[in-house]
Design a protein around this motif. Structure first.
Motif, PDB file in Angstrom:
ATOM      1  N   MET A 184       0.826  -1.216   0.000  1.00 47.04           N
ATOM      2  CA  MET A 184       0.000   0.000   0.000  1.00 47.04           C
ATOM      3  C   MET A 184       0.860   1.265   0.000  1.00 47.04           C
ATOM      4  O   MET A 184       0.460   2.284  -0.559  1.00 47.04           O
ATOM      5  CB  MET A 184      -0.981  -0.030   1.173  1.00 47.04           C
ATOM      6  CG  MET A 184      -2.069  -1.080   1.025  1.00 47.04           C
ATOM      7  SD  MET A 184      -3.059  -0.916  -0.516  1.00 47.04           S
ATOM      8  CE  MET A 184      -2.322  -2.186  -1.565  1.00 47.04           C
ATOM      9  N   LYS A 234       1.697   1.566  -3.606  1.00 48.88           N
ATOM     10  CA  LYS A 234       0.519   2.048  -4.350  1.00 48.88           C
ATOM     11  C   LYS A 234       0.318   3.547  -4.138  1.00 48.88           C
ATOM     12  O   LYS A 234       0.067   4.295  -5.096  1.00 48.88           O
ATOM     13  CB  LYS A 234      -0.726   1.289  -3.890  1.00 48.88           C
ATOM     14  CG  LYS A 234      -1.991   1.733  -4.589  1.00 48.88           C
ATOM     15  CD  LYS A 234      -3.233   1.026  -4.092  1.00 48.88           C
ATOM     16  CE  LYS A 234      -4.461   1.685  -4.716  1.00 48.88           C
ATOM     17  NZ  LYS A 234      -5.720   1.044  -4.291  1.00 48.88           N
ATOM     18  N   ASN A 288      -5.920   3.705   1.179  1.00 48.57           N
ATOM     19  CA  ASN A 288      -5.517   2.517   0.422  1.00 48.57           C
ATOM     20  C   ASN A 288      -5.532   1.264   1.297  1.00 48.57           C
ATOM     21  O   ASN A 288      -5.924   0.193   0.836  1.00 48.57           O
ATOM     22  CB  ASN A 288      -4.128   2.728  -0.190  1.00 48.57           C
ATOM     23  CG  ASN A 288      -4.186   3.646  -1.402  1.00 48.57           C
ATOM     24  OD1 ASN A 288      -5.179   3.651  -2.124  1.00 48.57           O
ATOM     25  ND2 ASN A 288      -3.129   4.421  -1.616  1.00 48.57           N
ATOM     26  N   PHE A 327      -7.965  -2.040   0.867  1.00 52.40           N
ATOM     27  CA  PHE A 327      -7.417  -3.406   0.848  1.00 52.40           C
ATOM     28  C   PHE A 327      -8.172  -4.274   1.849  1.00 52.40           C
ATOM     29  O   PHE A 327      -8.561  -5.408   1.556  1.00 52.40           O
ATOM     30  CB  PHE A 327      -5.926  -3.355   1.199  1.00 52.40           C
ATOM     31  CG  PHE A 327      -5.169  -4.618   0.885  1.00 52.40           C
ATOM     32  CD1 PHE A 327      -4.485  -4.758  -0.312  1.00 52.40           C
ATOM     33  CD2 PHE A 327      -5.124  -5.675   1.792  1.00 52.40           C
ATOM     34  CE1 PHE A 327      -3.771  -5.915  -0.605  1.00 52.40           C
ATOM     35  CE2 PHE A 327      -4.422  -6.845   1.504  1.00 52.40           C
ATOM     36  CZ  PHE A 327      -3.741  -6.954   0.302  1.00 52.40           C
ATOM     37  N   GLU A 352      -9.389  -8.946  -6.910  1.00 46.58           N
ATOM     38  CA  GLU A 352      -9.005  -7.539  -6.891  1.00 46.58           C
ATOM     39  C   GLU A 352      -7.776  -7.320  -5.990  1.00 46.58           C
ATOM     40  O   GLU A 352      -6.921  -6.471  -6.280  1.00 46.58           O
ATOM     41  CB  GLU A 352     -10.189  -6.689  -6.434  1.00 46.58           C
ATOM     42  CG  GLU A 352     -10.077  -5.205  -6.707  1.00 46.58           C
ATOM     43  CD  GLU A 352      -9.719  -4.825  -8.134  1.00 46.58           C
ATOM     44  OE1 GLU A 352     -10.110  -5.547  -9.083  1.00 46.58           O
ATOM     45  OE2 GLU A 352      -8.998  -3.818  -8.312  1.00 46.58           O
ATOM     46  N   GLU A 394      -4.431  -5.448  -7.114  1.00 46.23           N
ATOM     47  CA  GLU A 394      -3.787  -4.377  -6.334  1.00 46.23           C
ATOM     48  C   GLU A 394      -2.283  -4.647  -6.218  1.00 46.23           C
ATOM     49  O   GLU A 394      -1.463  -3.751  -6.373  1.00 46.23           O
ATOM     50  CB  GLU A 394      -4.366  -4.330  -4.909  1.00 46.23           C
ATOM     51  CG  GLU A 394      -5.789  -3.843  -4.809  1.00 46.23           C
ATOM     52  CD  GLU A 394      -5.854  -2.334  -4.580  1.00 46.23           C
ATOM     53  OE1 GLU A 394      -5.167  -1.833  -3.684  1.00 46.23           O
ATOM     54  OE2 GLU A 394      -6.594  -1.663  -5.335  1.00 46.23           O
ATOM     55  N   ASN A 444      -0.470  -4.562  -9.766  1.00 47.88           N
ATOM     56  CA  ASN A 444      -0.246  -3.187 -10.227  1.00 47.88           C
ATOM     57  C   ASN A 444       0.907  -2.531  -9.472  1.00 47.88           C
ATOM     58  O   ASN A 444       1.644  -1.720 -10.029  1.00 47.88           O
ATOM     59  CB  ASN A 444      -1.516  -2.345 -10.051  1.00 47.88           C
ATOM     60  CG  ASN A 444      -2.630  -2.800 -10.970  1.00 47.88           C
ATOM     61  OD1 ASN A 444      -2.364  -3.437 -11.999  1.00 47.88           O
ATOM     62  ND2 ASN A 444      -3.869  -2.516 -10.603  1.00 47.88           N
ATOM     63  N   THR A 445       1.030  -2.885  -8.205  1.00 51.36           N
ATOM     64  CA  THR A 445       2.067  -2.243  -7.388  1.00 51.36           C
ATOM     65  C   THR A 445       3.446  -2.878  -7.625  1.00 51.36           C
ATOM     66  O   THR A 445       4.466  -2.262  -7.327  1.00 51.36           O
ATOM     67  CB  THR A 445       1.673  -2.298  -5.898  1.00 51.36           C
ATOM     68  OG1 THR A 445       0.349  -1.757  -5.775  1.00 51.36           O
ATOM     69  CG2 THR A 445       2.600  -1.477  -5.036  1.00 51.36           C
TER      70      THR A 445
END
Lengths: 283, 283
Positions: A191, A194, B249, B253, B264, B268, B271-272
């Protein structure tokens, strides 16, 4: 032990294979992996001696399972079905309750030893496998009493030869505690990554300002989603508890800032500096 | 440059002193610090050549200020009052807006160069000072146009000799961006440490399960509260913005987990993972 079958030859399995070959040169390592590229890489790198399939498991003296924990839950009973009477099966999963539960009534339960080696890096795949990964690291063994004594001995001999120290724990406590010291760290890093990536979409050059501190804190955000998604799923309740605690601590910190209570901000940090002593003990 | 005065001879100032002496052996380094122990340690370690006081600053060719940012704001005008016409003053603070503002109307503003070397470790004090800390690291310079050209040149020569690369930025952008890539990382590490320490009070042996991943993520929680409290205070609004984004964020989560939306959760993380490419660029 002559024939060792590695199911999953990524970072964890591959690093086991490398050090087992180093200390037990007579062993032949067979690799099983659904990813054909990984299997070929592992063979080329000498991480494994031969490629194999689940059908060959009857020949195994030892099977080491290091694959995503959801696949372990499904595959472990099938592996136990296939092995011979004196064979030992070890896993390396980051969750223990669901895995132990999956085989609790299996007729060959006594051939299985539930393990969690606390070792790894943010990398994955056989090219990430390294020698010495397990030296000085902790291996948590769960429900040791459910494994045949002779096979326990074999496993402990192997672990001590490659340099691991052993801690015994029940699976429920394991999953509860590991949520704090491992699973939460991964979410906090993901996180953080992100948050900064999102910001960088609007503000160019932001990463140009990042130093070693950011790098260290966000390192785990490089970890494999395929490995971590099933861990979070299996340990859902414990992980949510840790997230609640973490979010509340962050909120409190933010509120202290909003109220300009910087003496308390100082105290929060000073109290947490205690982590120094703890970390000195980890190594 | 013959006489360099270091105000604050901790990790940052001390590491500057070590590398300046290495590359400019003719230089004499004078140390000024309110902490007499630090000053004596720095002398014994050879980090500084001589102890000095603010009254000696009129002799300085260069003054490097690396002290907590709240003290810099107060002390910097006084330092500028004391130096001679051709002397250069550099700071190393992790905030830039308040520091630049503190001297914007000072008659010797052109003798000051506002800097933020993105380097350091979680350690502090002169014993933490090391050679090579700044090699390959970024030095962010703010309001470069407000410094006399000749003194800019001197500073750039020094920074390039000890291996730093330079980025120019205005103080407002600096403080906004650094909140994301540095200040937030520290809070995330401090609160992670706090969360796990709190848990460990009730659950013994929890730290026995911690590995290198936890260690890396929590490392910055060893940092000095005396250094970091004034940074958070000076950069309050930007830091609160980053905390809001980070907390949101984390909440999202958690909500995805509560709703069992693990596809999802996977996205997450995937993507990170993009952070890999970014971090490869940092070094």
């Amino acid at each position: 032990m002559k024939k060792i079958y590695m199911i999953g030859i990524g970072l964890i399995g591959g690093s086991f294979a490398i050090d087992i070959k180093k200390h037990f040169p007579e062993v032949v390592i067979y690799g099983i992996d659904t990813n054909e590229n990984h299997l070929n890489n592992a063979k080329e790198l000498g991480v494994i001696d031969e490629k194999a399939t689940l059908a060959d498991l009857e020949n195994a003296d030892l099977v080491i399972v290091s694959i995503p924990v959801d696949v372990t839950v499904t595959l472990l009973p099938i592996i136990l079905d296939k092995i011979s009477e004196n064979s030992l099966v070890i896993d390396a999963g980051s969750t223990k309750e669901a895995i132990c539960k999956a085989v609790e009534h299996h007729p060959k339960r006594r051939n299985f030893l539930a393990c969690h080696p606390i070792a790894g890096t943010e990398k994955s795949g056989p090219t990430a496998a390294i020698s010495g990964l397990y030296v000085g690291k902790t291996n948590i063994i769960c429900e040791v009493e459910k494994t045949t004594f002779k096979l326990q001995e074999k496993a402990l001999n192997l672990f001590s030869t490659i340099g691991m120290r052993i801690r015994y724990m029940d699976p429920v406590s394991h999953d509860k505690h590991i949520a704090y010291v491992s699973h939460l760290s991964h979410i906090s890093a993901f996180m953080l990554g992100k948050t900064v990536i999102n910001k960088a979409k609007n503000e160019r050059d932001i990463f140009d300002m990042a130093g070693s501190g950011f790098e260290s804190t966000v390192r785990l955000a490089k970890s494999s989603p395929a490995m971590w998604t099933p861990i979070f799923k299996q340990n859902k309740e414990n992980v949510i508890e840790t997230l609640d605690a973490y979010i509340n601590n962050l909120k409190r910190f933010k509120e202290l800032m909003e109220r300009d209570n910087f003496s308390e901000i100082f105290n929060e940090m000073e109290n947490t500096n205690y982590i120094k002593q703890i970390l000195n003990g980890i190594k």
